[in-house]
Motif scaffolding. Sequence first.
Motif, mmCIF file in Angstrom:
data_model
loop_
_atom_site.group_PDB
_atom_site.id
_atom_site.type_symbol
_atom_site.label_atom_id
_atom_site.label_comp_id
_atom_site.label_asym_id
_atom_site.label_seq_id
_atom_site.Cartn_x
_atom_site.Cartn_y
_atom_site.Cartn_z
ATOM 1 N N GLY A 1 -4.895 25.733 2.274
ATOM 2 C CA GLY A 1 -5.188 26.986 1.585
ATOM 3 C C GLY A 1 -4.104 27.361 0.599
ATOM 4 O O GLY A 1 -2.914 27.114 0.828
ATOM 5 N N GLU A 2 -4.496 27.980 -0.496
ATOM 6 C CA GLU A 2 -3.555 28.287 -1.571
ATOM 7 C C GLU A 2 -2.478 29.296 -1.164
ATOM 8 O O GLU A 2 -1.423 29.357 -1.789
ATOM 9 C CB GLU A 2 -4.299 28.810 -2.792
ATOM 10 N N LEU B 1 -16.250 30.036 1.887
ATOM 11 C CA LEU B 1 -15.190 31.043 1.906
ATOM 12 C C LEU B 1 -15.185 31.847 3.208
ATOM 13 O O LEU B 1 -14.141 32.327 3.643
ATOM 14 C CB LEU B 1 -15.339 31.982 0.707
ATOM 15 N N TRP C 1 -12.938 29.933 5.600
ATOM 16 C CA TRP C 1 -11.520 30.074 5.253
ATOM 17 C C TRP C 1 -10.997 31.467 5.615
ATOM 18 O O TRP C 1 -9.878 31.620 6.087
ATOM 19 C CB TRP C 1 -11.307 29.826 3.764
ATOM 20 N N LEU D 1 -7.108 31.690 3.738
ATOM 21 C CA LEU D 1 -6.509 30.643 2.892
ATOM 22 C C LEU D 1 -5.005 30.464 3.124
ATOM 23 O O LEU D 1 -4.318 29.872 2.304
ATOM 24 C CB LEU D 1 -6.780 30.904 1.409
ATOM 25 N N HIS E 1 -15.738 31.471 -5.964
ATOM 26 C CA HIS E 1 -15.746 30.032 -5.773
ATOM 27 C C HIS E 1 -14.312 29.492 -5.681
ATOM 28 O O HIS E 1 -13.343 30.186 -6.007
ATOM 29 C CB HIS E 1 -16.495 29.338 -6.922
ATOM 30 N N ILE E 2 -14.221 28.236 -5.225
ATOM 31 C CA ILE E 2 -12.919 27.586 -5.124
ATOM 32 C C ILE E 2 -12.942 26.284 -5.916
ATOM 33 O O ILE E 2 -14.003 25.802 -6.329
ATOM 34 C CB ILE E 2 -12.560 27.255 -3.655
ATOM 35 N N GLU E 3 -11.754 25.753 -6.138
ATOM 36 C CA GLU E 3 -11.618 24.410 -6.701
ATOM 37 C C GLU E 3 -10.525 23.678 -5.943
ATOM 38 O O GLU E 3 -9.713 24.292 -5.234
ATOM 39 C CB GLU E 3 -11.296 24.473 -8.195
ATOM 40 N N VAL F 1 -6.704 23.916 -1.800
ATOM 41 C CA VAL F 1 -7.898 24.726 -2.062
ATOM 42 C C VAL F 1 -7.464 25.991 -2.788
ATOM 43 O O VAL F 1 -6.666 26.783 -2.264
ATOM 44 C CB VAL F 1 -8.611 25.086 -0.745
ATOM 45 N N VAL F 2 -7.983 26.186 -3.991
ATOM 46 C CA VAL F 2 -7.543 27.285 -4.863
ATOM 47 C C VAL F 2 -8.755 28.109 -5.286
ATOM 48 O O VAL F 2 -9.801 27.554 -5.641
ATOM 49 C CB VAL F 2 -6.824 26.728 -6.114
ATOM 50 N N THR F 3 -8.631 29.426 -5.239
ATOM 51 C CA THR F 3 -9.719 30.287 -5.695
ATOM 52 C C THR F 3 -9.778 30.296 -7.221
ATOM 53 O O THR F 3 -8.749 30.210 -7.907
ATOM 54 C CB THR F 3 -9.538 31.725 -5.196
ATOM 55 N N ALA G 1 -16.114 24.414 0.802
ATOM 56 C CA ALA G 1 -16.209 25.529 -0.143
ATOM 57 C C ALA G 1 -16.739 26.804 0.510
ATOM 58 O O ALA G 1 -17.038 27.774 -0.196
ATOM 59 C CB ALA G 1 -17.100 25.136 -1.313
#
Length: 287
Positions: free
Chosen positions: A243-244, A140, A143, A150, A278-280, A270-272, A138
């Motif tokens: 990454g998204e 950022l 990433w 991402l 934050h990410i999920e 990995v999605v913002t 997580a």
Amino acid sequence: MKYKNLYKFRVMNTNALACLANCNLWFSKLDDLNDPFEGIYDIDTLVDNMTRQELFDLAHKILSISRPAENVDQRTDYLIGLYLAKGQMSFEVAAKKFVKEMVRKTMTEMRKHSGVLSLSSDKPTEDHKFDLMESNVANLHMWSLYSDGLRGFALHFDGEELTRSITELNDSKFAFNPVNYDIKAASPKLAVDKSEIIDSSSLFQALNTKHEIFSNEVEFRVLSKSFGLKKYSPESLKHVFIGERMPSGQVELLKLIVNSKYKNTKMLRVVTIKNSFHIELKELEED
């Protein structure tokens, strides 16, 4: 092994895919790393604080290594004569100059021939609990800086299995150490061992020290006596995080490699999260 979870953030390119397909990790030369202060050390603190007795003992040790045929009395007589001929000031200056030159040569050789694998880790805890959303996945900053904002991917390794397999599958010696973060450079130390002048572990400490501005990377390093590609076991790779912003065609290529080489590795997206920093994580099928 306190660092049970280790990560490698990658951009999407041919080298990264080739390494993943062949279960390889690249050990870079220290001089090729992007931190201009990499491998900086503070030698002045050591030599400026050496006592007269330490300087004499150091000169005695240098003689014992360079002139092993002589006995203790012969070496002592030689040093006393040298001390009297040069004078105290010149004797101490020469000894300190020798220490500086030895450290410089040793560190230059280490930087020239050693390889380093830079990984990221979670901050170690006593219970080793692992929560993906509290882990460095997580992060950022990682990433953004190391995975092309991402558009790349991150590898999540089991730390114990990775270190074991690297050691067993490659013909080299390795040292596994977390990076030490500080506001000042590390200082080498004189060796206690009779066969060494400078303590080798203190030189490795200098190679493993970075400015505290980088502390949020929680870097974990594997040092090797050679650079280049090194093998690891596919069982050590637990997750591949995508990454998204990675294009769908590249995602499919990544899935082909992982599904063919890593039977027990899970892939997640990995999605913002909107309106937050934050990410999920999502299953790939949810894209």
